[in-house]
Motif scaffolding. Structure first.
Motif, PDB file in Angstrom:
ATOM      1  N   GLU A  39       0.825  -1.217   0.000  1.00 14.69           N
ATOM      2  CA  GLU A  39       0.000   0.000   0.000  1.00 14.69           C
ATOM      3  C   GLU A  39       0.860   1.269   0.000  1.00 14.69           C
ATOM      4  O   GLU A  39       0.354   2.366   0.248  1.00 14.69           O
TER       5      GLU A  39
ATOM      6  N   HIS B  63      -7.413  -2.936   9.115  1.00 10.81           N
ATOM      7  CA  HIS B  63      -8.537  -3.775   8.678  1.00 10.81           C
ATOM      8  C   HIS B  63      -9.399  -4.031   9.908  1.00 10.81           C
ATOM      9  O   HIS B  63      -9.782  -5.158  10.174  1.00 10.81           O
TER      10      HIS B  63
ATOM     11  N   HIS C  45      -3.250   2.534   7.964  1.00 11.37           N
ATOM     12  CA  HIS C  45      -4.267   1.724   7.282  1.00 11.37           C
ATOM     13  C   HIS C  45      -4.531   0.491   8.142  1.00 11.37           C
ATOM     14  O   HIS C  45      -3.596  -0.200   8.524  1.00 11.37           O
TER      15      HIS C  45
ATOM     16  N   HIS D  71     -12.592  -3.533   1.958  1.00 12.25           N
ATOM     17  CA  HIS D  71     -11.173  -3.617   2.280  1.00 12.25           C
ATOM     18  C   HIS D  71     -10.837  -3.167   3.706  1.00 12.25           C
ATOM     19  O   HIS D  71     -10.537  -3.993   4.560  1.00 12.25           O
TER      20      HIS D  71
HETATM   21 ZN   LIG Z   1      -5.326  -3.426   3.447  1.00 10.89          ZN
END
Ligand SMILES: [Zn+2]
Length: 232
Positions: A86, A107, A105, A171
């Motif tokens: 990413e 999840h 980032h 995502h």
């Molecule tokens: Zn991810």
């Protein structure tokens, strides 16, 4: 004279690396990331360089020596490992938002449920209203993890113009802050807010904070919350 590498004071770099490792560990301990998922990146002050976590490493087992330095075009400058997949997303946000210091980032599962349902997180909890100031949006026209599409990356930047947290469809979550610790706090609040919102939807039809209430809370936060800076 203090020692430098890539134009960065070594002591500053070492402190930043330490903080990225700590934030990574806290993301893992708070269950906002599992396995090797999740990314932490920090703009190195006064430079066009970004410190970022490596690809394929658990955030529970990060080490200062595993971290990578890239430029704002996501080119590798220093590091033994490959940077996160990413990285283009992170460097694009850093490039477009020099006012920020950190991008995370995650999840985190409850927020991911909203992302999977392609639903913004309604603003039904005090922490979301207070900390984020409104609904957490889903980025429009975002396709797959690891995207390098400039148009899609720009959509993420656009969504971040009005709030410090956004959802990536099917995502995860992107949060930003002035420091990695501030971004971590936001990531924690997002997951808490998503949990409350989801449960409230299961129980009833929750009523969201009104624009007027959000305005009041924003003012309250700016003028009455926390500690005043020392004046003596
Ligand atoms: Zn991810």
């Amino acid at each position: 004279m203090s020692e430098k590498r890539l134009g960065i004071e070594l002591a500053v770099l070492d402190d930043l690396k330490h903080r990225v490792v700590e934030v990574g560990r806290e993301l893992f301990e708070n269950k906002l990331v599992v396995s090797t998922f999740g990314v932490v990146s920090v703009r190195i002050p006064g430079t066009d360089h970004v410190l970022i976590t490596p690809s394929g490493f658990s955030k529970a087992r990060l080490d200062k020596d595993n971290l990578i330095i890239v430029d704002l075009e996501a080119n590798l400058l220093e590091g033994k490992f490959r940077p996160s997949v990413e990285t283009p997303m992170h460097t694009h946000i850093h490039k477009r938002r020099p006012d920020l210091g950190a991008v995370i980032h995650t999840h985190s599962p409850m927020a991911c449920a909203f992302a999977a349902a392609n639903m913004e997180i309604p603003c039904v909890s005090a922490e979301q209203a207070f900390y984020l100031g409104g609904r957490i949006p889903v980025v429009r026209k975002y396709s797959l993890p690891g995207t390098t599409s400039l148009a899609e990356l720009e959509n993420i930047v656009k969504a971040l113009e009005s709030i410090n947290a956004v959802l990536l469809r099917k995502h995860g979550v992107v949060v930003v802050g002035k420091t990695p610790e501030e971004a971590l706090d936001t990531a924690i609040v997002v997951e808490d807010a998503a949990t409350i919102a989801l449960r409230s939807i299961v129980l009833s039809k929750p009523i969201e904070f009104t624009r007027q209430e959000l305005k009041y809370l924003k003012q309250f936060k700016e003028t009455r919350y926390g500690q005043k800076p020392e004046t003596t």
